[in-house]
Write an enzyme that holds these catalytic residues in place. Sequence first.
Site, short mmCIF file in Angstrom:
data_model
loop_
_atom_site.label_atom_id
_atom_site.label_comp_id
_atom_site.label_asym_id
_atom_site.label_seq_id
_atom_site.Cartn_x
_atom_site.Cartn_y
_atom_site.Cartn_z
N GLU A 382 63.40 51.86 -2.80
CA GLU A 382 62.02 51.41 -3.02
C GLU A 382 61.59 50.41 -1.95
OE1 GLU A 382 60.38 53.12 -4.87
OE2 GLU A 382 61.96 54.10 -6.00
N HIS A 473 59.42 64.75 -2.42
CA HIS A 473 60.78 64.41 -2.85
C HIS A 473 61.75 65.53 -2.55
CE1 HIS A 473 58.49 61.41 -5.19
NE2 HIS A 473 59.58 60.69 -5.02
#
Lengths: 563, 271
Positions: A382, A473
């Site tokens: 992240e 993704h």
Amino acid sequence: MHALNRPVCGAIALALLTLPASATAQLQAPDGVVTLSAGTGATIAALRESDTLVNQLTRDGSLRLTAQTDDPLVPDRSHERLQQFHEGVPVYGAEVTRQTARGLLVSLFGTVHLAIDLETTPRLSADDAAAVVQDLSGRTLFRSAPPRLVVLPDRANARTYRLVYEARTFTNSQLMVYFVDAATGALVWSYNDLKTQQPVLPCSQCVIGEGFGIKSDRKKMSVTTVGGAFLAHDQLRPAEVFTFDMDGDLPRTQLVLNGLSQLFDADLSTDSDNQWRDGASVDAHVGMGWTYDYLSIRFGRQGLNNQNVRMISLVHPVNRGDIFTATAEEIGLFYLNAFYCGLCGPDGVGVAVFGEGLPPNILLGGQRFDFFSGALDIVAHELAHAVTDFTSALLYVDESGALNEAFSDVIGVGVEFYAESLFRDGAGVADYALGEDVIEPGGIRSLANPIQFGDPDHYSLRFLGKDDNGGVHTNSLIPGHAFYLAIEGGANRVSGLSVAGVGAGNREQIEQIFFRAFTVLMTRNSNFAAARAATIQSARDLYGVNSAPERAVTDAWAAVGVN
Amino acid sequence: MRTRQAISLCRGPVAPALWLIAGLLVAAPEATAQLTPTDRIVARLDSGWRPASRTFAGTRVFTAHQEQGQFAADYELKDGGVVDGGVSYLLWRNLGIGLDVSHFRTIHEARISSEVPHPFFFDLPRTTTGRAGGLERQELGLHIRALWVTQFADWLVVSVSAGPSIISAKQDLVTAVQHTEVGFPFSDIVFSDHTVRAQSKTTTGLNGGVDIDSFFLHRLPFLRNFAVMRHIGVGLLARYVRGVVMLQIDGQPIEVDLGGLQITSGVRFRF
């Protein structure tokens, strides 16, 4: 004066590119869009031709310097990042990175548009655009991110450009980027820029505490003591690290993310005896610190923005017990995910939010979901999104979005291996799986074997649909697998091509090659082919032409079908 | 340079020894084999030095950053001055007994080697070294001696002695060290200061030595008329003292060797 010159210069530049092949044979400008990919492997003529174009566009003000940095990994190298403007308005995604060695050009990457013919006086004001976005999102815009005027190349139709306002807002579950027509107020394009984990101290108050992660693993916490209490505020690192405990209060979490509520010291994770036992807070706080260390020690980078911007995370954004009354959107984001929201939080510096997971007795797909901060690779993943935001700003759609995700996976894996080798206690076992420490068994992705989770391990198998911002993704595993092959070696399942990796003992080489390519050579619109060129250039810069790392990177891209 | 050193020697603690040698040269022609001492009591007052030869070490564990660290102090004893005095009494024939008191003092340093826990990671200590100066060692010794005294001439007496000693030692010990963090990434740390506490303890030991006394003053022409000069002489004492004491820093023992070889010289009075 400039307004007159720019179209003329653009035309001259375009004319240069249409000269006979004997004069300029390298650059192609189909539809007026030039993709620059000239590095050590290019001919001198190609490099010179690209440089001539960039210099010309720089002289007439079409390309403007937005960042200049010295290379922390290669001495005497420096990098410039140039943004294209059309009549003073930035052209979205049109950027060039220029690498020089003591003033001599080494490489040029990026995209410029030479056939823009667009009036840049908007009919709508920025406030008008903000009102439109507010209607669209139902949210007030961030104070720190007012709409800005940009020229937006149409993603489907070449030579089509629109004058639009770009605005961002967090809508409780998405960080939406809107492009609103500056003449009509119509929504031209939008995408979700929320980078999620998976689809859907020397100061007098600084002290070291002892913390226990979600797996009861023992870690050191760099915290601050105030009035006898201990707060999860690390002031020992050059970038301050804050871990806030939202105490399961989702409405307040959303207000904080929207910038409508401030965070105070009372919101920080706290402990009374400096023996921290809230595993979610411990793992988030320690993981952020370790990620800072990794970026600094491995790459010489000063935090997320290279200027030691504060690192902020939120844990316990919801209460596990409330899951039965939560919406599917809330479960998908605040329970079963982790995300980095650029521009969210205090002063809009960005916030990482770590999902709460599921109650222990609930399995999903046979997997147990624990606190997401408990996985070091997820924490690092992240935060790596923030690094991307502050560098290449890879557009979070399609191939550039997949590269954005891939870079975060690369950093996530890198931090885990780094931690395993140095941080003997509490780091766990490093591997190429993502999230395996909190999503058990298995995790969510595997760079070593993408097909294990149904992700493509070859370019020919890439997802071409619209879901998940164009498969950011799932397609990230193609470059991610190339990264794996460049280190560990092996054969690609689909192509059968073998790669002689540099070996686990030399993983630092591939990590640096990728990091450098992704942060200083690539631009917002880079695709897989550009990533291939940039990483090969980076390998040549760092280790020399035809070096083992360069061969490993080149072969790895070929193995996954990116040429 | 050499001249300056020679002058320094003549004025230093070895000056009485040089006088002793001079006395031997003056009196040598009349030396005879008279082996039983003629005087029963000899008193001495000496000064001299003890060469540096001893080191001892102490290790201390401390807690920092939620983890145990430690430092080791290697104490490097330096040369020191000795003041030594005493009385001996001839009991029977050549056998005597003596009681001496000596005092030794030196200022020395300790080399500090520290392992300091890392603020962020377990089992990743940083190492650093430094020096702690201004440490004082004092030894007050009471030496009981059995002597064998041989008088080679009226002016030359040599005694060999041995016996138990009681040594009271006072030693400055480094009880804590302070370090300064260099800053991120905290891979280095700097020794910055130390804390000292004096420890005292008394123990028993052994002593042995050789004393060479020369009573030649009354044989010098210009002092011959002074009868008292027969009782005054100079002497050189080489003595080895050995003792061990266990000092403690917050319960952690440190074995400290006491004594050592000391060379003193001074005046002698015999009766």
